[in-house]
Motif scaffolding. Structure first.
Motif, PDB file in Angstrom:
ATOM      1  N   THR A 142       0.827  -1.206   0.000  1.00 23.10           N
ATOM      2  CA  THR A 142       0.000   0.000   0.000  1.00 23.10           C
ATOM      3  C   THR A 142       0.857   1.250   0.000  1.00 23.10           C
ATOM      4  O   THR A 142       2.008   1.234   0.447  1.00 23.10           O
ATOM      5  CB  THR A 142      -0.935   0.029   1.234  1.00 23.10           C
ATOM      6  OG1 THR A 142      -1.796   1.161   1.144  1.00 23.10           O
ATOM      7  CG2 THR A 142      -0.152   0.097   2.528  1.00 23.10           C
ATOM      8  N   ASP A 143       0.300   2.320  -0.497  1.00 20.83           N
ATOM      9  CA  ASP A 143       0.897   3.646  -0.412  1.00 20.83           C
ATOM     10  C   ASP A 143       0.570   4.181   0.987  1.00 20.83           C
ATOM     11  O   ASP A 143      -0.591   4.240   1.384  1.00 20.83           O
ATOM     12  CB  ASP A 143       0.283   4.532  -1.494  1.00 20.83           C
ATOM     13  CG  ASP A 143       0.854   5.933  -1.516  1.00 20.83           C
ATOM     14  OD1 ASP A 143       1.412   6.378  -0.496  1.00 20.83           O
ATOM     15  OD2 ASP A 143       0.715   6.595  -2.557  1.00 20.83           O
ATOM     16  N   ILE A 144       1.591   4.557   1.743  1.00 24.06           N
ATOM     17  CA  ILE A 144       1.378   4.984   3.121  1.00 24.06           C
ATOM     18  C   ILE A 144       0.411   6.163   3.206  1.00 24.06           C
ATOM     19  O   ILE A 144      -0.323   6.307   4.195  1.00 24.06           O
ATOM     20  CB  ILE A 144       2.717   5.324   3.817  1.00 24.06           C
ATOM     21  CG1 ILE A 144       2.503   5.555   5.314  1.00 24.06           C
ATOM     22  CG2 ILE A 144       3.389   6.491   3.162  1.00 24.06           C
ATOM     23  CD1 ILE A 144       3.783   5.798   6.090  1.00 24.06           C
ATOM     24  N   SER A 145       0.377   6.996   2.167  1.00 21.34           N
ATOM     25  CA  SER A 145      -0.534   8.145   2.194  1.00 21.34           C
ATOM     26  C   SER A 145      -1.996   7.716   2.116  1.00 21.34           C
ATOM     27  O   SER A 145      -2.892   8.481   2.458  1.00 21.34           O
ATOM     28  CB  SER A 145      -0.214   9.117   1.051  1.00 21.34           C
ATOM     29  OG  SER A 145      -0.453   8.509  -0.199  1.00 21.34           O
ATOM     30  N   LYS A 146      -2.237   6.478   1.682  1.00 22.25           N
ATOM     31  CA  LYS A 146      -3.601   5.963   1.592  1.00 22.25           C
ATOM     32  C   LYS A 146      -3.941   5.007   2.736  1.00 22.25           C
ATOM     33  O   LYS A 146      -5.078   4.553   2.858  1.00 22.25           O
ATOM     34  CB  LYS A 146      -3.805   5.255   0.254  1.00 22.25           C
ATOM     35  CG  LYS A 146      -3.683   6.189  -0.956  1.00 22.25           C
ATOM     36  CD  LYS A 146      -3.868   5.411  -2.247  1.00 22.25           C
ATOM     37  CE  LYS A 146      -3.912   6.340  -3.453  1.00 22.25           C
ATOM     38  NZ  LYS A 146      -2.665   7.083  -3.630  1.00 22.25           N
ATOM     39  N   LEU A 147      -2.960   4.694   3.572  1.00 20.26           N
ATOM     40  CA  LEU A 147      -3.173   3.789   4.703  1.00 20.26           C
ATOM     41  C   LEU A 147      -3.658   4.587   5.909  1.00 20.26           C
ATOM     42  O   LEU A 147      -3.053   5.599   6.286  1.00 20.26           O
ATOM     43  CB  LEU A 147      -1.865   3.074   5.045  1.00 20.26           C
ATOM     44  CG  LEU A 147      -1.896   2.089   6.209  1.00 20.26           C
ATOM     45  CD1 LEU A 147      -2.782   0.881   5.887  1.00 20.26           C
ATOM     46  CD2 LEU A 147      -0.474   1.634   6.553  1.00 20.26           C
TER      47      LEU A 147
END
Length: 347
Positions: free
Chosen positions: A52-57
């Motif tokens: 996952t992209d951390i900005s979306k987690l």
């Protein structure tokens, strides 16, 4: 009690491997690079690997994945660092990677880990109001003890010169960066050399592999570059070539002599990059064989153990190796945190 690790921006797992070797329990690795995460899953089958992209987690999603988190807890983070690298000649202030470290704030506020380890390229700490100092401000607000400086992995037993900005922090005790263990000074262990690291590996030709050793595979090179290598002695570079072999772009330049250079057996390697198997991208040629480094040799110079296997194409695995935190370096940082946890550091 064993410290639990969540490895943000885990890549192929250099940091996780080092922290595990120090005696920690790796719970989760998080990254959006699918090829690197395949390697991570392969080498850490007991850990969760979140693609996952951390900005979306969200914190809620991570909490759901973790369940009840064993304490004490350590967050490790090596956010993509190319925007601050001295080797990046195409810096872009709009690069989204610049703010990825800021995304870690949410998770620190929510979970309040007992310990933190950050590693990145020197340069971040030179940006006065940049992401590194925004993170420092967060640590101060949350009353963490911390220490940071630019360290060289070669000073901690890694057979490679690799300068990095390192921060370690503790919520529960004073903490400081580890003292170097290797060097030329009295009382220190001699630097580890290329010969000590990779001298035992089987000989190869360019574009070949040895199936008896995982990832011992080399890239093909052109006939003209093969000829150039034949004119390059151990530790030498393009300055050793006859005039007819020198590239036009190099004829009026005195710098960048590491490109097409051979490593020296008796010294540590130069900093490995994502192009660490390409002789045209740095001093990445074997000290005596007419070829670039194999992926396994590059990984060994990053202090990965030989049973750590990389998954993907040769270019993908080389990129994973070049992006990784050296395992032995991460292990030293992990041991320093364990020392602080045991109350042996007086600040």
């Amino acid at each position: 009690m064993q410290t639990s690790v969540i490895d943000f921006f885990c890549g192929c797992g250099g940091t996780s491997a080092g922290l595990a070797k120090a005696g920690m329990n790796v719970l989760v690795g998080i990254d959006y690079d699918e090829s690197a995460l395949k390697t991570y899953k392969h080498n850490f089958p007991e850990a969760k690997a979140l693609s996952t992209d951390i900005s979306k987690l969200t914190c809620r999603q991570l909490e759901k994945e973790l369940g009840e988190v064993p304490r004490p807890l350590l967050f490790a983070a090596c956010a993509p660092c190319q925007p601050f690298s001295t080797q990046n000649r195409h810096k872009d202030s709009a690069d989204t990677r610049v703010v990825l470290l800021d995304e870690l704030h949410r998770f620190v506020r929510k979970f309040r880990p007992e310990y933190l380890v950050l590693e990145n390229v020197p340069g971040m700490q030179k940006v006065q109001h940049g992401p590194f100092f925004r993170f420092i401000d967060l640590l101060k607000k949350l009353r963490y003890n911390f220490d940071y400086d630019v360290l060289d992995a070669v000073d901690y037993g890694v057979p490679q010169s690799r300068r990095r900005l390192v921060l370690i922090a503790s919520k529960v005790s004073p903490i400081s960066l580890p003292q170097k263990t290797h060097g030329d000074e009295d009382g220190l262990i001699d630097y580890m050399t290329v010969k000590q690291a990779i001298g035992h590996l089987p000989a190869l030709e360019a574009g070949s592999c040895d199936a008896s050793v995982a990832n011992h595979q080399t890239a093909r090179i052109s006939d003209i570059n093969l000829l150039r290598l034949k004119h390059t002695p151990e530790g030498g570079d393009r300055r050793d070539w006859p005039d007819e072999l020198i590239l036009n772009c190099h004829k009026k330049k005195t710098g960048y002599t590491d490109t097409y250079g051979r490593l020296s057996w008796s010294e540590p390697a130069k900093t490995l990059t994502t192009k660490c198997i390409s002789i045209s991208n740095g001093r990445f040629a074997h000290p005596e064989q007419d070829r670039g480094l194999s992926v396994r040799e590059a990984a060994t110079l990053q202090s990965f153990p030989q049973d750590f296997e990389f998954i993907g194409t040769i270019s993908q695995t080389a990129r994973q190796v070049g992006n990784a935190v050296p395992v032995r370096f991460a292990e030293c940082l992990g041991k320093q945190i364990i020392t602080a946890k045991d109350g042996q550091i007086d600040g």
